[in-house]
Design a protein around this motif. Sequence first.
Motif, PDB file in Angstrom:
ATOM      1  N   GLY A  34       0.812  -1.215   0.000  1.00 41.99           N
ATOM      2  CA  GLY A  34       0.000   0.000   0.000  1.00 41.99           C
ATOM      3  C   GLY A  34       0.842   1.259   0.000  1.00 41.99           C
ATOM      4  N   GLN A  35       1.888   1.280   0.813  1.00 39.60           N
ATOM      5  CA  GLN A  35       2.754   2.458   0.889  1.00 39.60           C
ATOM      6  C   GLN A  35       3.519   2.670  -0.420  1.00 39.60           C
ATOM      7  OE1 GLN A  35       5.150   1.591   4.304  1.00 39.60           O
ATOM      8  NE2 GLN A  35       3.485   1.923   5.742  1.00 39.60           N
ATOM      9  N   ILE A  36       4.021   1.588  -0.981  1.00 41.89           N
ATOM     10  CA  ILE A  36       4.777   1.695  -2.233  1.00 41.89           C
ATOM     11  C   ILE A  36       3.847   2.110  -3.370  1.00 41.89           C
ATOM     12  CG2 ILE A  36       6.042   0.376  -3.979  1.00 41.89           C
ATOM     13  CD1 ILE A  36       7.221  -1.246  -1.584  1.00 41.89           C
ATOM     14  N   ALA A  37       2.661   1.504  -3.422  1.00 42.02           N
ATOM     15  CA  ALA A  37       1.722   1.805  -4.502  1.00 42.02           C
ATOM     16  C   ALA A  37       1.271   3.265  -4.474  1.00 42.02           C
ATOM     17  CB  ALA A  37       0.523   0.868  -4.417  1.00 42.02           C
ATOM     18  N   ASP A  38       1.307   3.897  -3.322  1.00 43.52           N
ATOM     19  CA  ASP A  38       0.931   5.307  -3.213  1.00 43.52           C
ATOM     20  C   ASP A  38       2.024   6.249  -3.701  1.00 43.52           C
ATOM     21  OD1 ASP A  38      -1.564   4.751  -2.185  1.00 43.52           O
ATOM     22  OD2 ASP A  38      -0.922   4.903  -0.093  1.00 43.52           O
ATOM     23  N   ASN A  39       3.201   5.728  -3.975  1.00 49.80           N
ATOM     24  CA  ASN A  39       4.328   6.566  -4.376  1.00 49.80           C
ATOM     25  C   ASN A  39       4.843   6.117  -5.739  1.00 49.80           C
ATOM     26  OD1 ASN A  39       6.759   7.942  -4.640  1.00 49.80           O
ATOM     27  ND2 ASN A  39       7.190   7.841  -2.448  1.00 49.80           N
ATOM     28  N   TYR A  40       4.380   6.786  -6.800  1.00 43.77           N
ATOM     29  CA  TYR A  40       4.745   6.378  -8.160  1.00 43.77           C
ATOM     30  C   TYR A  40       6.241   6.496  -8.425  1.00 43.77           C
ATOM     31  CZ  TYR A  40      -0.259   6.463  -9.176  1.00 43.77           C
ATOM     32  OH  TYR A  40      -1.612   6.226  -9.170  1.00 43.77           O
ATOM     33  N   VAL A  42       8.588   5.670  -6.334  1.00 45.07           N
ATOM     34  CA  VAL A  42       9.163   4.425  -5.837  1.00 45.07           C
ATOM     35  C   VAL A  42       8.862   3.286  -6.811  1.00 45.07           C
ATOM     36  CG1 VAL A  42       9.123   2.728  -3.962  1.00 45.07           C
ATOM     37  CG2 VAL A  42       9.107   5.161  -3.438  1.00 45.07           C
ATOM     38  N   VAL A  43       7.638   3.255  -7.348  1.00 40.91           N
ATOM     39  CA  VAL A  43       7.282   2.233  -8.336  1.00 40.91           C
ATOM     40  C   VAL A  43       8.202   2.361  -9.555  1.00 40.91           C
ATOM     41  CG1 VAL A  43       5.471   1.373  -9.882  1.00 40.91           C
ATOM     42  CG2 VAL A  43       4.877   2.112  -7.562  1.00 40.91           C
ATOM     43  N   PHE A  44       8.414   3.584 -10.015  1.00 38.87           N
ATOM     44  CA  PHE A  44       9.287   3.814 -11.169  1.00 38.87           C
ATOM     45  C   PHE A  44      10.719   3.363 -10.879  1.00 38.87           C
ATOM     46  CE2 PHE A  44      12.280   6.199 -13.703  1.00 38.87           C
ATOM     47  CZ  PHE A  44      11.756   6.094 -14.981  1.00 38.87           C
ATOM     48  N   MET A  45      11.254   3.750  -9.726  1.00 40.70           N
ATOM     49  CA  MET A  45      12.635   3.382  -9.377  1.00 40.70           C
ATOM     50  C   MET A  45      12.783   1.866  -9.221  1.00 40.70           C
ATOM     51  SD  MET A  45      14.358   6.055  -9.643  1.00 40.70           S
ATOM     52  CE  MET A  45      15.899   5.421  -9.033  1.00 40.70           C
ATOM     53  N   ALA A  46      11.781   1.219  -8.642  1.00 37.26           N
ATOM     54  CA  ALA A  46      11.809  -0.244  -8.531  1.00 37.26           C
ATOM     55  C   ALA A  46      11.823  -0.859  -9.927  1.00 37.26           C
ATOM     56  CB  ALA A  46      10.610  -0.739  -7.735  1.00 37.26           C
ATOM     57  N   GLY A  47      11.044  -0.283 -10.822  1.00 35.81           N
ATOM     58  CA  GLY A  47      11.032  -0.755 -12.205  1.00 35.81           C
ATOM     59  C   GLY A  47      12.379  -0.577 -12.881  1.00 35.81           C
ATOM     60  N   ALA A  93       0.720  -0.076  -9.889  1.00 35.05           N
ATOM     61  CA  ALA A  93       0.371   0.044  -8.475  1.00 35.05           C
ATOM     62  C   ALA A  93      -1.026  -0.515  -8.219  1.00 35.05           C
ATOM     63  CB  ALA A  93       0.448   1.511  -8.040  1.00 35.05           C
ATOM     64  N   ALA A  94      -1.956  -0.232  -9.118  1.00 32.37           N
ATOM     65  CA  ALA A  94      -3.321  -0.751  -8.962  1.00 32.37           C
ATOM     66  C   ALA A  94      -3.327  -2.277  -9.051  1.00 32.37           C
ATOM     67  CB  ALA A  94      -4.234  -0.150 -10.028  1.00 32.37           C
ATOM     68  N   LEU A  95      -2.536  -2.818  -9.951  1.00 26.78           N
ATOM     69  CA  LEU A  95      -2.442  -4.273 -10.092  1.00 26.78           C
ATOM     70  C   LEU A  95      -1.859  -4.899  -8.823  1.00 26.78           C
ATOM     71  CD1 LEU A  95      -2.765  -6.734 -11.956  1.00 26.78           C
ATOM     72  CD2 LEU A  95      -0.452  -6.294 -12.767  1.00 26.78           C
ATOM     73  N   ALA A  96      -0.851  -4.260  -8.248  1.00 22.27           N
ATOM     74  CA  ALA A  96      -0.252  -4.765  -7.007  1.00 22.27           C
ATOM     75  C   ALA A  96      -1.265  -4.759  -5.872  1.00 22.27           C
ATOM     76  CB  ALA A  96       0.970  -3.932  -6.632  1.00 22.27           C
TER      77      ALA A  96
END
Length: 127
Positions: A34-40, A42-47, A93-96
């Motif tokens: 939830g915390q990661i999905a709220d921060n795009y 972080v999602v981008f950097m993880a990608g 993030a929505a998929l996660a």
Amino acid sequence: MTHSEFIAGLIGPTLIAIALAILTNRAALEAMVGQIADNYAVVFMAGLMLFVAGLAIVRVHPGWDGWTSLVTAFGWLAMLGGLVRMLIPDQSAALARAFIANSAAVTGSAVAMLALGAFFTGKGYGL
């Protein structure tokens, strides 16, 4: 030691550790997603990191022979997963969020990850 064994020796224990963390810390995992999905960002950097890791695997291990095909496939899937996170972070993030809400899917994935991790560990360390 071959490149396949080296990479399998890295991937295997990592998958086992992730699977065990998922199976033993379900509530914490839900909170983190939830915390990661709220921060795009972080999602981008993880990608980005996932894409680079996958690219490194594919660059040193392009073969499709026998069990080592799984190593190559893992690299390509990592690249694809990284690209998806970078190109559409909001949908990723929505998929996660949707995935983590499905307890059976999470448990099944963790068990599959544990099995694949054990396989890679065995190949990587000659067990």
